[in-house]
Design a protein around this motif. Structure first.
Motif, PDB file in Angstrom:
ATOM      1  N   GLN A  61       0.893  -1.466   0.088  1.00  0.00           N
ATOM      2  CA  GLN A  61      -0.257  -0.103  -0.009  1.00  0.00           C
ATOM      3  C   GLN A  61       0.825   1.292  -0.050  1.00  0.00           C
ATOM      4  OE1 GLN A  61      -3.281   0.214  -0.250  1.00  0.00           O
ATOM      5  NE2 GLN A  61      -2.951   2.610  -0.397  1.00  0.00           N
ATOM      6  N   SER A  62       1.991   1.165   0.801  1.00  0.00           N
ATOM      7  CA  SER A  62       2.810   2.286   0.840  1.00  0.00           C
ATOM      8  C   SER A  62       3.457   2.717  -0.503  1.00  0.00           C
ATOM      9  CB  SER A  62       4.070   2.003   1.866  1.00  0.00           C
ATOM     10  OG  SER A  62       3.396   2.081   3.153  1.00  0.00           O
ATOM     11  N   GLN A  63       3.911   1.857  -1.194  1.00  0.00           N
ATOM     12  CA  GLN A  63       4.496   1.852  -2.567  1.00  0.00           C
ATOM     13  C   GLN A  63       3.362   2.383  -3.556  1.00  0.00           C
ATOM     14  OE1 GLN A  63       7.821  -0.155  -3.852  1.00  0.00           O
ATOM     15  NE2 GLN A  63       8.254  -1.407  -2.361  1.00  0.00           N
ATOM     16  N   ASP A  64       2.298   1.669  -3.594  1.00  0.00           N
ATOM     17  CA  ASP A  64       1.128   2.142  -4.417  1.00  0.00           C
ATOM     18  C   ASP A  64       0.783   3.648  -4.106  1.00  0.00           C
ATOM     19  OD1 ASP A  64       0.925  -0.248  -5.424  1.00  0.00           O
ATOM     20  OD2 ASP A  64      -0.992  -0.786  -4.134  1.00  0.00           O
ATOM     21  N   THR A  65       0.898   4.132  -2.713  1.00  0.00           N
ATOM     22  CA  THR A  65       0.753   5.532  -2.500  1.00  0.00           C
ATOM     23  C   THR A  65       1.658   6.435  -3.144  1.00  0.00           C
ATOM     24  OG1 THR A  65      -0.536   4.702  -0.546  1.00  0.00           O
ATOM     25  CG2 THR A  65       0.330   7.312  -0.563  1.00  0.00           C
ATOM     26  N   LEU A  66       2.998   6.006  -2.747  1.00  0.00           N
ATOM     27  CA  LEU A  66       4.234   6.710  -3.678  1.00  0.00           C
ATOM     28  C   LEU A  66       4.169   6.902  -5.215  1.00  0.00           C
ATOM     29  CD1 LEU A  66       6.910   8.040  -3.144  1.00  0.00           C
ATOM     30  CD2 LEU A  66       7.946   5.897  -3.162  1.00  0.00           C
ATOM     31  N   ASN A  67       3.649   5.623  -5.571  1.00  0.00           N
ATOM     32  CA  ASN A  67       3.536   5.583  -6.960  1.00  0.00           C
ATOM     33  C   ASN A  67       2.593   6.803  -7.586  1.00  0.00           C
ATOM     34  OD1 ASN A  67       5.761   4.117  -7.708  1.00  0.00           O
ATOM     35  ND2 ASN A  67       4.685   2.263  -7.182  1.00  0.00           N
ATOM     36  N   ALA A  68       1.475   6.722  -6.774  1.00  0.00           N
ATOM     37  CA  ALA A  68       0.262   7.559  -7.229  1.00  0.00           C
ATOM     38  C   ALA A  68       0.837   8.981  -7.178  1.00  0.00           C
ATOM     39  CB  ALA A  68      -0.976   7.372  -6.122  1.00  0.00           C
ATOM     40  N   HIS A  69       1.619   9.186  -6.042  1.00  0.00           N
ATOM     41  CA  HIS A  69       1.907  10.614  -5.794  1.00  0.00           C
ATOM     42  C   HIS A  69       2.961  10.857  -6.967  1.00  0.00           C
ATOM     43  CE1 HIS A  69       4.012  14.175  -4.039  1.00  0.00           C
ATOM     44  NE2 HIS A  69       4.933  13.449  -4.091  1.00  0.00           N
ATOM     45  N   VAL A  70       3.822   9.954  -7.590  1.00  0.00           N
ATOM     46  CA  VAL A  70       4.960  10.419  -8.418  1.00  0.00           C
ATOM     47  C   VAL A  70       3.988  10.560  -9.690  1.00  0.00           C
ATOM     48  CG1 VAL A  70       6.456   9.340 -10.007  1.00  0.00           C
ATOM     49  CG2 VAL A  70       6.591   9.226  -7.498  1.00  0.00           C
ATOM     50  N   ALA A  71       3.106   9.704  -9.763  1.00  0.00           N
ATOM     51  CA  ALA A  71       2.421  10.114 -11.313  1.00  0.00           C
ATOM     52  C   ALA A  71       1.701  11.383 -11.283  1.00  0.00           C
ATOM     53  CB  ALA A  71       1.301   8.669 -11.398  1.00  0.00           C
ATOM     54  N   SER A  72       1.199  11.898 -10.208  1.00  0.00           N
ATOM     55  CA  SER A  72       0.316  12.953 -10.078  1.00  0.00           C
ATOM     56  C   SER A  72       1.163  14.241  -9.768  1.00  0.00           C
ATOM     57  CB  SER A  72      -0.693  13.235  -9.096  1.00  0.00           C
ATOM     58  OG  SER A  72       0.014  12.935  -7.625  1.00  0.00           O
ATOM     59  N   SER A  73       2.556  14.022  -9.525  1.00  0.00           N
ATOM     60  CA  SER A  73       3.210  15.392  -9.448  1.00  0.00           C
ATOM     61  C   SER A  73       4.638  15.712 -10.031  1.00  0.00           C
ATOM     62  CB  SER A  73       3.482  15.312  -7.649  1.00  0.00           C
ATOM     63  OG  SER A  73       4.513  14.269  -7.389  1.00  0.00           O
ATOM     64  N   PHE A  74       4.987  14.312 -10.439  1.00  0.00           N
ATOM     65  CA  PHE A  74       6.334  14.528 -11.281  1.00  0.00           C
ATOM     66  C   PHE A  74       5.985  15.308 -12.763  1.00  0.00           C
ATOM     67  CE2 PHE A  74       9.648  11.286  -9.419  1.00  0.00           C
ATOM     68  CZ  PHE A  74       9.295  11.885  -8.387  1.00  0.00           C
ATOM     69  N   GLY A  75       7.053  15.845 -13.310  1.00  0.00           N
ATOM     70  CA  GLY A  75       6.829  16.503 -14.341  1.00  0.00           C
ATOM     71  C   GLY A  75       7.331  15.574 -15.496  1.00  0.00           C
ATOM     72  N   GLU A  76       7.542  16.213 -16.891  1.00  0.00           N
ATOM     73  CA  GLU A  76       7.924  15.348 -18.019  1.00  0.00           C
ATOM     74  C   GLU A  76       9.536  15.129 -17.797  1.00  0.00           C
ATOM     75  OE1 GLU A  76       6.829  17.156 -21.589  1.00  0.00           O
ATOM     76  OE2 GLU A  76       4.980  16.818 -21.226  1.00  0.00           O
ATOM     77  N   THR A  77      10.177  15.923 -17.167  1.00  0.00           N
ATOM     78  CA  THR A  77      11.661  15.910 -16.845  1.00  0.00           C
ATOM     79  C   THR A  77      12.122  15.134 -15.833  1.00  0.00           C
ATOM     80  OG1 THR A  77      11.844  17.857 -15.307  1.00  0.00           O
ATOM     81  CG2 THR A  77      11.817  18.212 -17.907  1.00  0.00           C
ATOM     82  N   GLU A  78      11.185  14.479 -15.188  1.00  0.00           N
ATOM     83  CA  GLU A  78      11.537  13.614 -13.720  1.00  0.00           C
ATOM     84  C   GLU A  78      11.103  12.241 -14.116  1.00  0.00           C
ATOM     85  OE1 GLU A  78      10.707  16.100 -10.038  1.00  0.00           O
ATOM     86  OE2 GLU A  78       9.118  16.552 -11.794  1.00  0.00           O
ATOM     87  N   LYS A  79      11.737  11.355 -13.844  1.00  0.00           N
ATOM     88  CA  LYS A  79      11.561   9.869 -13.976  1.00  0.00           C
ATOM     89  C   LYS A  79      11.883   8.979 -13.006  1.00  0.00           C
ATOM     90  CE  LYS A  79      11.905  10.055 -19.234  1.00  0.00           C
ATOM     91  NZ  LYS A  79      12.746   9.345 -20.251  1.00  0.00           N
ATOM     92  N   LEU A  80      11.123   8.439 -12.501  1.00  0.00           N
ATOM     93  CA  LEU A  80      11.328   7.365 -11.291  1.00  0.00           C
ATOM     94  C   LEU A  80      11.963   6.505 -11.731  1.00  0.00           C
ATOM     95  CD1 LEU A  80      10.585   6.827  -8.263  1.00  0.00           C
ATOM     96  CD2 LEU A  80       8.266   5.649  -9.080  1.00  0.00           C
ATOM     97  N   GLN A  81      13.147   6.057 -11.036  1.00  0.00           N
ATOM     98  CA  GLN A  81      14.189   4.993 -11.446  1.00  0.00           C
ATOM     99  C   GLN A  81      13.975   3.616 -10.407  1.00  0.00           C
ATOM    100  OE1 GLN A  81      16.244   5.388 -14.130  1.00  0.00           O
ATOM    101  NE2 GLN A  81      14.742   7.114 -14.335  1.00  0.00           N
ATOM    102  N   GLY A  82      13.314   4.056  -9.345  1.00  0.00           N
ATOM    103  CA  GLY A  82      13.092   2.638  -8.578  1.00  0.00           C
ATOM    104  C   GLY A  82      12.888   3.254  -7.207  1.00  0.00           C
TER     105      GLY A  82
END
Length: 370
Positions: free
Chosen positions: A236-257
């Motif tokens: 659940q914690s990682q899902d929450t983090l991924n949802a946050h990344v999807a909604s707040s990261f811009g085009e120049t930011e990429k989650l690597q892990g």
């Protein structure tokens, strides 16, 4: 005068002196008696002194005034001491010894002297007593959460016809395995066994111990939390983090892990059980981000947590956690590249200080983060 006559007179005088100048002996023990009352095993012995004072007044004091008789009675009372051994908790067949000690010092002017002695009696005539269990039908109900559980007495099923007061020695701050003791007492404050005896019964016990059980408990260690629940919290914690990344990261930011690093677990110290929450569990992650902008590239690693609190372990060992209630890092970390910022920490020491060190006045902790 004839010498033989004179010697005879002197001898009579000496004998008179040796026998107390002709004083008549009054045997106090002759009319003393013992009365037994109560129940077998709980009997009591009391002294019946008899009529020896009245007999003395009748025989030796007919010419005394009322004041003189009153003074004599006080003197006689002071001159005699009675002792019974034993006098309580008697059973039929027991022997009781009555000892009467006298002091004739204050009776020199009277025509009598007192004597005492010992007499032995065998206890008899005590009725059998009915015993009863005052805790039959008594229940102790436990509620709340361990280690802050509560206890209350339920006497609705008690069948005893003797009205008793039931009290608990401890009714709060309880955890599973603790013991609480229920005691009985009389409503009037008298000795409870004496009170029951006066009602024709004797209790088999005056207190009973109950073991606290059935309480859900707050987790006291990481090991208390089942592995399947730890896995659910991580997911659940990682899902929450991924949802946050999807909604707040811009085009120049990429989650690597996202790497899970371990736990911080905190629980209240002894004596701080009233502090809330009782426990905290932090799931700590290293988040790796790549920033690509204007032909510039930057690799950022920051540290993020997801926190759950008030984690409950049910009696069957399962765990109760509201997975939707997780708190995430609110600290803002700026990596120094342009205007980017992330919710987390630039280093683990800063995270540990905020999550753990700031709370060690009231909490102990476990740390599995390497």
């Amino acid at each position: 005068m004839n010498k033989k006559v004179l010697c005879g007179i002197l001898a009579i005088g000496v004998m008179t002196a040796l026998t107390g100048c002709g004083k008549e002996n009054v045997d106090i023990s002759a009319k003393a008696d013992i009365l037994f009352n109560g129940y077998n095993g709980y009997g009591k012995a009391t002294i019946s002194e008899g009529s020896w004072v009245r007999d003395i007044e009748t025989q030796f004091c007919t010419d005394m005034s009322l004041i003189e008789l009153g003074l004599l009675e006080e003197t006689l009372d002071d001159a005699v001491e009675y002792t019974l051994s034993p006098s309580e908790n008697l059973s039929n067949g027991d022997e009781v010894v009555l000892t009467i000690e006298v002091d004739n010092t204050a009776l020199e002017k009277y025509d009598f002297k007192l004597s005492g002695g010992t007499k032995t009696y065998t206890v008899s005539g005590l009725d059998e007593i009915e015993s009863f269990d005052p805790f039959e039908g008594v229940a102790v109900n436990f509620g709340g959460m361990s280690p802050n559980g509560t206890a209350s007495i339920n006497t609705s099923d008690v069948k005893s016809d003797i009205s008793l007061n039931y009290t608990l020695d401890k009714s709060s701050g309880l955890k599973n395995g603790d013991e609480v003791t229920v005691s009985i007492s009389s409503y009037g404050g008298s000795d409870v066994e004496e009170y029951c005896l006066s009602n024709g019964k004797i209790p088999t016990a005056t207190e009973k111990t109950f073991t606290v059980s059935g309480l859900a408990s707050y987790a006291q260690a990481i090991s208390d939390i089942p592995d399947d629940m730890l896995a659910k919290m991580d997911s659940q914690s990682q899902d929450t983090l991924n949802a946050h990344v999807a909604s707040s990261f811009g085009e120049t930011e990429k989650l690597q892990g996202v790497d899970f690093l371990g736990y911080y677990f905190l629980k209240t110290k002894e004596g701080f059980e009233s502090v809330t929450p009782i426990n905290y569990l932090y799931l700590v992650y290293a988040v790796k981000v790549k920033i690509e902008r204007d032909d510039e590239t930057c690799d950022v690693t920051y540290y993020h947590f997801s926190r759950y609190d008030s984690i409950v372990i049910l009696e069957d060992g399962t765990c109760s956690v509201d997975l939707s209630s997780a708190h995430i890092s609110s600290n803002i970390y700026k990596p120094g590249f342009k205007s980017y910022y992330y919710y987390g920490y630039g280093d683990l020491d800063s995270m540990f200080n905020d999550c753990v060190t700031s709370k060690i006045d009231k909490y102990t902790y476990e740390n599995t983060v390497k």
